[in-house]
Design an enzyme around this catalytic site. Structure first.
Site, short mmCIF file in Angstrom:
data_model
loop_
_atom_site.label_atom_id
_atom_site.label_comp_id
_atom_site.label_asym_id
_atom_site.label_seq_id
_atom_site.Cartn_x
_atom_site.Cartn_y
_atom_site.Cartn_z
N GLU A 22 10.08 -73.29 18.80
CA GLU A 22 9.21 -72.22 18.27
C GLU A 22 10.14 -71.21 17.60
OE1 GLU A 22 6.46 -68.43 19.38
OE2 GLU A 22 8.41 -68.81 20.24
N ASP A 73 10.81 -71.70 23.66
CA ASP A 73 10.21 -70.41 23.34
C ASP A 73 11.24 -69.50 22.65
OD1 ASP A 73 7.90 -68.55 23.85
OD2 ASP A 73 9.47 -67.41 24.87
C1 NOJ Z 1 6.36 -66.79 22.24
C2 NOJ Z 1 5.24 -67.20 23.14
O1 NOJ Z 1 4.47 -68.17 22.50
C3 NOJ Z 1 4.46 -65.94 23.46
O2 NOJ Z 1 3.27 -66.21 24.12
C4 NOJ Z 1 5.35 -65.04 24.27
O3 NOJ Z 1 4.69 -63.81 24.49
C5 NOJ Z 1 6.66 -64.76 23.56
N1 NOJ Z 1 7.24 -65.94 22.98
C6 NOJ Z 1 7.67 -64.19 24.51
O4 NOJ Z 1 8.07 -65.18 25.41
#
Ligand code: NOJ
Length: 560
Positions: free
Chosen positions: A282, A221
Site C-alpha cells: 500500500e 501498510d
Molecule cells: C493505511 C490503512 O489502510 C489505514 O486504515 C490506516 O489508518 C493507516 N494506514 C495507518 O496505519
C-alpha cells in the site's frame, strides 16, 4: 442471464504458479464481516463460517485487515502484539482454523503487516517511555528533543496524516516534560525507528511467524513510510500549515529510498518458503516511483490507485487503464486493479457525486450522492475492472453494491481522523455486512449488536435478497468472476486493443471478448455499430433487452 455454476465444494483446478498475478483478492475488514459470538464486533470464526460464500463468489484469495492484539484506536492498524490475535477477534487457534479452511476451499490468505508504527500500548513503546533518553529501548522509536529554550517546541514542523502535529511530547518517568515522539498517524501510533537493526529483526520475525502459520502473503501498510529523511528536516507547508505534497513527489516523510532496502531484506524471507508467498504494497507514491518498489528483489506488487481516481468518462477511464498497464509491462508485474477499500468512500457512492467532486475531498462523504446513478456507474466500472488483465482487489460489500453510510452519529464514529479533526472520516465504508434481510443486525450478529449501526437501506441489499436474483449486483459479480476465470482474462498477456467507438463509449478487446462501457447519456445500439457485428452478451451491468447498451452501463460481449 443465467445463474453461474457454484463451485465451492471443489477447489479451483488452476495451478497456483504465481497465483497472485491474476488473483481476485477479497478484502475482509474483520470488525465488520461476520460476528460469531454476538458482541457486535466481527471475528475470525465469523469469517471462517462465511468462507463458503467467498468460494461461491469465486475469489482466489482474501486479504485480512489487522486482527492482532490492539486497543483499536485505528481499527487495528495500531498493533500492540504482532504475533497474537486480539481477544475481540478470537485466538491464534481461530487464525489457524481460518487459514486451514480457506486453503481447503482453494482460497489463499494475505495478512496485513503494519511496519511504520505500532500501538502506543506495544510493550516496546511502554519500555521506551520508561527507559529514558538515549537508552536502547527509546531507540526503537523515533524520539527527539524539542526545540525552544525548554524543548517546548516539536522537533520539526511535520503534520499528521490524521491532522494536527505529527509529534507528541512525553512526560518522563521522573514526572518532568521530556522528549517528543513521532507519529505520522494518530498519537496512539508511534513510528518505529527503522535506523535501528533491532526493528528490522523484530519485523523479520513477525513475517516468519505468519508464514510459518501458512499465510500466502502480506499486504504492507504505509509501505512507503518507514524510513524518514536524515536529520528529520522541516517540510515545506501549505497555506493551511499541512506538510506539502510537491507535484510528482510524496510528502517529505514518505517514499525515501531507504524503504526499498527493507523489501530487499524481506523478499528472500518470502522466497525461502514454498508456494509463491507474495507481498503487495500500500504505497501512495507518484506513479513514476512505483517501478522501484517492484521486482525480483523487492515487492511482487503495489496497489495501483490511479484507476479508482478516474472521473466518469470514456477518455478518463481509458487513460486510467492504459497508464498502469504500460507500467506493469515495464516491470513485469501485473496491475492491481482496485475501486474501493476500507479507507475510501465506497465507489457506489463516489460515482454518484456531482461532476465537480474531486477525488480525496475529505468532506465529501456527507455530500448527497445520487445513489441510483452511483450504483449504476459502480456496477459498470466494476465489470470493466474484472475483465482487465492483472489482479483485482475487491472490498467486502462492494459485491452487494453497498453505499457509503453518511449519517453515522458523531458519537459512534471511531476513525481517529474524525476524533482529531472533526472530519467525517472513514467509518461510513466500514459498516457491518448485511447477510440476511430478516435477521437481527441483518445476519451480521445473532444478538442484533453491531459496533456501527446498519442503515435501513442495507436490508434490501442483504446477501440473501440478492442471491439467485440474476439482476442483482451480487450475481453480476459472481458471474463475472467465474467467466473471468474460465476465459483466463486476468492472466492474458495479449495487448488490449481499443476499438473505435461512438462518443462517450469505451470499447476494448482482449482474449476474445469486447468490453464496452457507455459513459454517455443515451443508449448505444450494438447492432448498428459496425465495429461489433453480431455478438453475444456474456454479462452486463444492466439489461440489454433491445440490443441497446443503456447509458451508465457496461457489458462483456463475444463476437459471433
Ligand atoms: C493505511 C490503512 O489502510 C489505514 O486504515 C490506516 O489508518 C493507516 N494506514 C495507518 O496505519
Amino acid at each position: 442471464m443465467t445463474s453461474p455454476t457454484r463451485t465451492h465444494d471443489a477447489p479451483p483446478s488452476r495451478t497456483f504458479d504465481q497465483w497472485w498475478r491474476d488473483a481476485v483478492v477479497y478484502q475482509v475488514y474483520p470488525r465488520s464481516f461476520a460476528d460469531s459470538n454476538g458482541d457486535g464486533m466481527g471475528d475470525l470464526p465469523g469469517i471462517t463460517s462465511r468462507l463458503p460464500y467467498l468460494a461461491d463468489l469465486g475469489v482466489d484469495a482474501i486479504w485480512l485487515s489487522p486482527f492482532y492484539t490492539s486497543p483499536q484506536k485505528d481499527g487495528g492498524y495500531d498493533v500492540a502484539d504482532y504475533t497474537d490475535v486480539d481477544p475481540r477477534f478470537g485466538t491464534l487457534a481461530d487464525a489457524d482454523e481460518l487459514i486451514a479452511c480457506a486453503h481447503e476451499l482453494g482460497i489463499k490468505v494475505i495478512a496485513d503487516v503494519v511496519p511504520n508504527h505500532s500501538s502506543s500500548e506495544h510493550p516496546r513503546f511502554q519500555q521506551a517511555l520508561l527507559a529514558g533518553p538515549g537508552s536502547p529501548e527509546r531507540d526503537m522509536y523515533v524520539f527527539a528533543d524539542g526545540k525552544g529554550e525548554d524543548g517546548e517546541l516539536p522537533p520539526n514542523n511535520w503534520t499528521s496524516i490524521f491532522h494536527g502535529p505529527a509529534w507528541s511530547r512525553i512526560t518522563e518517568a521522573d514526572g518532568t516534560l521530556g522528549q517528543w515522539y513521532l507519529h505520522i498517524f494518530d498519537t496512539t501510533q508511534p513510528d518505529w525507528n527503522w535506523e535501528n537493526p533491532n526493528v528490522h529483526d523484530l519485523f523479520q520475525n513477525v513475517l516468519r511467524f505468519w508464514l510459518d502459520r501458512g499465510v500466502d502473503g502480506f499486504r504492507v501498510d504505509v509501505a512507503h513510510g518507514m524510513v524518514k529523511p536524515e536529520g528529520l528536516p522541516d517540510a515545506t507547508v501549505t497555506a493551511e500549515g499541512l506538510v506539502d505534497i510537491p507535484e510528482g513527489e510524496a510528502p517529505i516523510y514518505f517514499d525515501n529510498d531507504g524503504v526499498l532496502d527493507i523489501y530487499r531484506e524481506w523478499r528472500p524471507i518470502l522466497d525461502s518458503y514454498e508456494g509463491d508467498r507474495m507481498m503487495v504494497l500500500e504505497a501512495w507514491i507518484p506513479e513514476h516511483r512505483v517501478p522501484l518498489y517492484i521486482g525480483d528483489d523487492v515487492a511482487h506488487q503495489a496497489f495501483s490507485f490511479g484507476f479508482l481516481q478516474a472521473t466518469w468518462g470514456a477518455d478518463t477511464i481509458r487513460a486510467a487503464i492504459e497508464q498502469p498497464l504500460a507500467q506493469a509491462g515495464a516491470v513485469d508485474s501485473p496491475t492491481t486493479w482496485v475501486l474501493s477499500n476500507h479507507d475510501l468512500i465506497r465507489h457506489a457512492t463516489r460515482y454518484g457525486f456531482p461532476p465537480d467532486y474531486q477525488f480525496g475531498e475529505g468532506l465529501a462523504r456527507d455530500e448527497r450522492s445520487n445513489t441510483v446513478l452511483g450504483l449504476r456507474r459502480a456496477r459498470a466500472l466494476s465489470l470493466v475492472m474484472l475483465a482487465l488483465p492483472g489482479s483485482a482487489y475487491l472490498y467486502q460489500g462492494e459485491e452487494l453494491g453497498l453505499p457509503e453510510v453518511a449519517d453515522i452519529p458523531d458519537e459512534l464514529r471511531e476513525d481517529p481522523a474524525h476524533k482529531r479533526a472533526g472530519v467525517p472520516g472513514r467509518d461510513g465504508c466500514r459498516v457491518p455486512m448485511p447477510w440476511k434481510r430478516e435477521a437481527p443486525a441483518l445476519g451480521f450478529s445473532r444478538t442484533g449488536e453491531s459496533w456501527l449501526p446498519q442503515p435501513p437501506e442495507f436490508a434490501d441489499l442483504a446477501v440473501d435478497v440478492q442471491q439467485d436474483d440474476p439482476t442483482s449486483t451480487l450475481e453480476m459479480y459472481r458471474k463475472a468472476l467465474h467467466l473471468r476465470q474460465d476465459l483466463g482474462l486476468g492472466r492474458s498477456e495479449e495487448p488490449i486493443e481499443f476499438l473505435d467507438a461512438p462518443d462517450g463509449v469505451l470499447a476494448l478487446a482482449h482474449s476474445g471478448i469486447i468490453v464496452i462501457v457507455n459513459t454517455g447519456e443515451t443508449p448505444v445500439d450494438l447492432a448498428e455499430w459496425s465495429g461489433i457485428g453480431q455478438a453475444e452478451v456474456l454479462v452486463s451491468s444492466d439489461a440489454l433487452e433491445t440490443g441497446e447498451l443503456p447509458a451508465n452501463s457496461s457489458a462483456w460481449i463475444q463476437r459471433l
